[in-house]
Scaffold this motif. Structure first.
Motif, mmCIF file in Angstrom:
data_model
loop_
_atom_site.group_PDB
_atom_site.id
_atom_site.type_symbol
_atom_site.label_atom_id
_atom_site.label_comp_id
_atom_site.label_asym_id
_atom_site.label_seq_id
_atom_site.Cartn_x
_atom_site.Cartn_y
_atom_site.Cartn_z
ATOM 1 N N CYS A 33 0.810 -1.216 0.000
ATOM 2 C CA CYS A 33 0.000 0.000 0.000
ATOM 3 C C CYS A 33 0.845 1.269 0.000
ATOM 4 O O CYS A 33 0.299 2.359 -0.071
ATOM 5 N N ARG A 34 2.173 1.152 0.073
ATOM 6 C CA ARG A 34 2.997 2.345 0.229
ATOM 7 C C ARG A 34 3.933 2.529 -0.960
ATOM 8 O O ARG A 34 4.918 1.817 -1.076
ATOM 9 N N PRO A 35 3.629 3.458 -1.863
ATOM 10 C CA PRO A 35 4.571 3.725 -2.962
ATOM 11 C C PRO A 35 5.832 4.391 -2.423
ATOM 12 O O PRO A 35 5.803 5.075 -1.405
ATOM 13 N N LEU A 36 6.943 4.172 -3.092
ATOM 14 C CA LEU A 36 8.189 4.811 -2.683
ATOM 15 C C LEU A 36 8.106 6.314 -2.906
ATOM 16 O O LEU A 36 7.437 6.764 -3.836
ATOM 17 N N PRO A 37 8.769 7.097 -2.077
ATOM 18 C CA PRO A 37 8.793 8.549 -2.293
ATOM 19 C C PRO A 37 9.331 8.881 -3.676
ATOM 20 O O PRO A 37 10.362 8.363 -4.092
ATOM 21 N N GLY A 38 8.609 9.716 -4.403
ATOM 22 C CA GLY A 38 9.058 10.124 -5.731
ATOM 23 C C GLY A 38 8.645 9.190 -6.843
ATOM 24 O O GLY A 38 8.906 9.463 -8.018
ATOM 25 N N SER A 39 8.001 8.059 -6.499
ATOM 26 C CA SER A 39 7.571 7.137 -7.549
ATOM 27 C C SER A 39 6.340 7.689 -8.250
ATOM 28 O O SER A 39 5.657 8.574 -7.742
ATOM 29 N N ARG A 40 6.061 7.140 -9.445
ATOM 30 C CA ARG A 40 4.936 7.633 -10.233
ATOM 31 C C ARG A 40 3.975 6.496 -10.567
ATOM 32 O O ARG A 40 3.902 6.035 -11.691
ATOM 33 N N PRO A 41 3.223 6.027 -9.559
ATOM 34 C CA PRO A 41 2.306 4.920 -9.796
ATOM 35 C C PRO A 41 1.213 5.260 -10.797
ATOM 36 O O PRO A 41 0.642 4.382 -11.430
ATOM 37 N N SER A 42 0.899 6.560 -10.953
ATOM 38 C CA SER A 42 -0.148 6.952 -11.900
ATOM 39 C C SER A 42 0.223 6.571 -13.327
ATOM 40 O O SER A 42 -0.654 6.301 -14.150
ATOM 41 N N GLU A 43 1.518 6.544 -13.641
ATOM 42 C CA GLU A 43 1.946 6.153 -14.978
ATOM 43 C C GLU A 43 1.554 4.712 -15.275
ATOM 44 O O GLU A 43 1.208 4.365 -16.400
ATOM 45 N N CYS A 44 1.607 3.866 -14.256
ATOM 46 C CA CYS A 44 1.222 2.468 -14.439
ATOM 47 C C CYS A 44 -0.256 2.370 -14.812
ATOM 48 O O CYS A 44 -0.631 1.627 -15.716
ATOM 49 N N ALA A 45 -1.082 3.145 -14.104
ATOM 50 C CA ALA A 45 -2.512 3.116 -14.372
ATOM 51 C C ALA A 45 -2.829 3.673 -15.754
ATOM 52 O O ALA A 45 -3.664 3.128 -16.480
ATOM 53 N N ILE A 46 -2.144 4.744 -16.126
ATOM 54 C CA ILE A 46 -2.383 5.371 -17.426
ATOM 55 C C ILE A 46 -2.085 4.407 -18.566
ATOM 56 O O ILE A 46 -2.830 4.328 -19.544
ATOM 57 N N HIS A 47 -1.012 3.641 -18.425
ATOM 58 C CA HIS A 47 -0.590 2.746 -19.501
ATOM 59 C C HIS A 47 -1.114 1.328 -19.330
ATOM 60 O O HIS A 47 -0.788 0.442 -20.134
ATOM 61 N N GLY A 48 -1.917 1.085 -18.315
ATOM 62 C CA GLY A 48 -2.554 -0.205 -18.140
ATOM 63 C C GLY A 48 -1.597 -1.341 -17.859
ATOM 64 O O GLY A 48 -1.817 -2.469 -18.319
ATOM 65 N N VAL A 49 -0.546 -1.072 -17.124
ATOM 66 C CA VAL A 49 0.410 -2.115 -16.787
ATOM 67 C C VAL A 49 0.421 -2.327 -15.278
ATOM 68 O O VAL A 49 0.029 -1.452 -14.502
ATOM 69 N N ASP A 50 0.865 -3.495 -14.877
ATOM 70 C CA ASP A 50 0.951 -3.839 -13.462
ATOM 71 C C ASP A 50 2.415 -3.834 -13.074
ATOM 72 O O ASP A 50 3.142 -4.799 -13.316
ATOM 73 N N CYS A 51 2.862 -2.736 -12.478
ATOM 74 C CA CYS A 51 4.281 -2.548 -12.193
ATOM 75 C C CYS A 51 4.443 -1.697 -10.936
ATOM 76 O O CYS A 51 3.716 -0.711 -10.764
ATOM 77 N N ASP A 52 5.362 -2.091 -10.052
ATOM 78 C CA ASP A 52 5.592 -1.342 -8.819
ATOM 79 C C ASP A 52 7.086 -1.228 -8.538
ATOM 80 O O ASP A 52 7.844 -2.186 -8.743
ATOM 81 N N GLU A 53 7.502 -0.071 -8.028
ATOM 82 C CA GLU A 53 8.864 0.097 -7.565
ATOM 83 C C GLU A 53 8.925 -0.444 -6.139
ATOM 84 O O GLU A 53 8.338 0.110 -5.222
ATOM 85 N N VAL A 54 9.643 -1.541 -5.954
ATOM 86 C CA VAL A 54 9.648 -2.216 -4.661
ATOM 87 C C VAL A 54 10.888 -1.887 -3.840
ATOM 88 O O VAL A 54 10.949 -2.179 -2.638
ATOM 89 N N TYR A 55 11.878 -1.296 -4.455
ATOM 90 C CA TYR A 55 13.118 -0.847 -3.823
ATOM 91 C C TYR A 55 13.671 0.217 -4.760
ATOM 92 O O TYR A 55 13.415 0.148 -5.966
ATOM 93 N N PRO A 56 14.386 1.210 -4.245
ATOM 94 C CA PRO A 56 14.836 2.287 -5.126
ATOM 95 C C PRO A 56 15.518 1.779 -6.405
ATOM 96 O O PRO A 56 16.548 1.107 -6.359
ATOM 97 N N GLY A 57 14.893 2.080 -7.540
ATOM 98 C CA GLY A 57 15.436 1.702 -8.834
ATOM 99 C C GLY A 57 15.075 0.312 -9.307
ATOM 100 O O GLY A 57 15.422 -0.063 -10.428
ATOM 101 N N ILE A 58 14.356 -0.460 -8.478
ATOM 102 C CA ILE A 58 13.986 -1.828 -8.838
ATOM 103 C C ILE A 58 12.470 -1.932 -8.967
ATOM 104 O O ILE A 58 11.742 -1.678 -8.006
#
Length: 207
Positions: A33-58
Motif C-alpha cells: 500500500c505504500r509507494p516509494l517517495p518520488g515514484s509515479r504509480p499513476s503512470e502504471c494506471a495510465i498505460h494499463g500495466v501492473d508494475c511497482d517500484e519495490v526498492y529504489p530503482g527496482i
C-alpha cells in the motif's frame, strides 16, 4: 535516499529457515500500500500495466509492462530482466531483438516456468549481479515474468538478500510493503536454502 525495512523480532528468527516459515511470513506480512517517495504509480494506471517500484530503482512488473515501450521510456527503465523468457505457455516472448529500437536498454532473459520443481536458484547470483549493475550505474531495472508475482519476485528477493544483506524475512517484508507477491512453494524453499547459505557464510567470515 535513505531506506528502512522492518527487522523480525527474535521470536521470528530460527537457526534454520524453512520454506514453510517463509510461507507464513508472506501470508502475514503487510499488504502492499505504500509507494516509494518520488515514484509515479499513476503512470502504471495510465498505460494499463501492473508494475511497482519495490526498492529504489527496482521495479517488478508483468508482461504488459515489459512490452510497453512508451511506458518503459517514460519511467526511464534502462535494464530489463525477463525471468520467463520463451514462447511456451506462461512465458514472455521478448528478447534482444524486441528491444533493438531501444539502444539504451540492456536485456537479460531466463527461460523459466513458474513451477515448484524449477531450479530458480541457479539464476540467483546472475540476477543479483545484473540488478546491482543497473542500480550502481544510476539506472532503473524492470524485473518481470508473466504477472510479476512469482519468478520475478523471487529473483528480486534473492538480490536483496545477496547484495543488500537482508534476511529472507526482511526481503519479503520489504517487497510486500509495495507489491503483492506470491512465489510458489518450491521457490520459497530455494530462498530459504539461500538464506541458510548466507547465514553460514556470515558466520564463517566472522571467525
Amino acid at each position: 535516499m535513505s531506506w528502512r525495512y522492518a527487522r523480525p523480532s527474535r521470536m521470528e528468527v530460527s537457526d534454520k529457515t524453512t520454506g514453510h516459515h517463509l510461507q507464513r511470513i508472506l501470508h502475514y506480512s503487510v499488504a502492499p500500500c505504500r509507494p516509494l517517495p518520488g515514484s509515479r504509480p499513476s503512470e502504471c494506471a495510465i498505460h494499463g500495466v501492473d508494475c511497482d517500484e519495490v526498492y529504489p530503482g527496482i521495479y517488478i512488473g508483468d508482461a504488459d509492462s515489459a512490452r510497453n515501450k512508451v511506458f518503459l521510456r517514460i519511467m526511464g527503465i534502462t535494464h530489463i530482466l525477463n525471468t520467463a523468457e520463451g514462447s511456451r505457455y506462461g512465458q514472455v516472448d521478448t528478447g534482444h531483438i524486441f528491444y533493438r529500437d531501444m539502444p539504451n536498454i540492456r536485456y537479460m532473459g531466463f527461460p523459466m516456468l513458474d513451477q515448484p520443481t524449477t531450479d530458480i536458484s541457479r539464476y540467483f547470483y546472475i540476477a543479483s549481479k545484473f540488478i546491482e549493475n543497473a542500480i550502481s550505474s544510476g539506472g532503473k531495472v524492470l524485473v518481470h515474468c508473466l504477472v510479476g508475482m512469482s519468478r520475478s519476485a523471487t529473483c528480486v528477493l534473492a538480490h536483496l538478500m545477496i547484495s543488500k544483506k537482508m534476511t529472507a524475512v526482511e526481503a519479503i517484508r520489504t517487497v510486500r510493503m509495495r507489491r503483492d507477491i506470491r512465489p510458489n512453494d518450491g521457490f520459497l524453499q530455494q530462498l530459504a536454502d539461500l538464506d541458510n547459505e548466507l547465514k553460514r557464510e556470515q558466520t564463517y567470515s566472522s571467525y
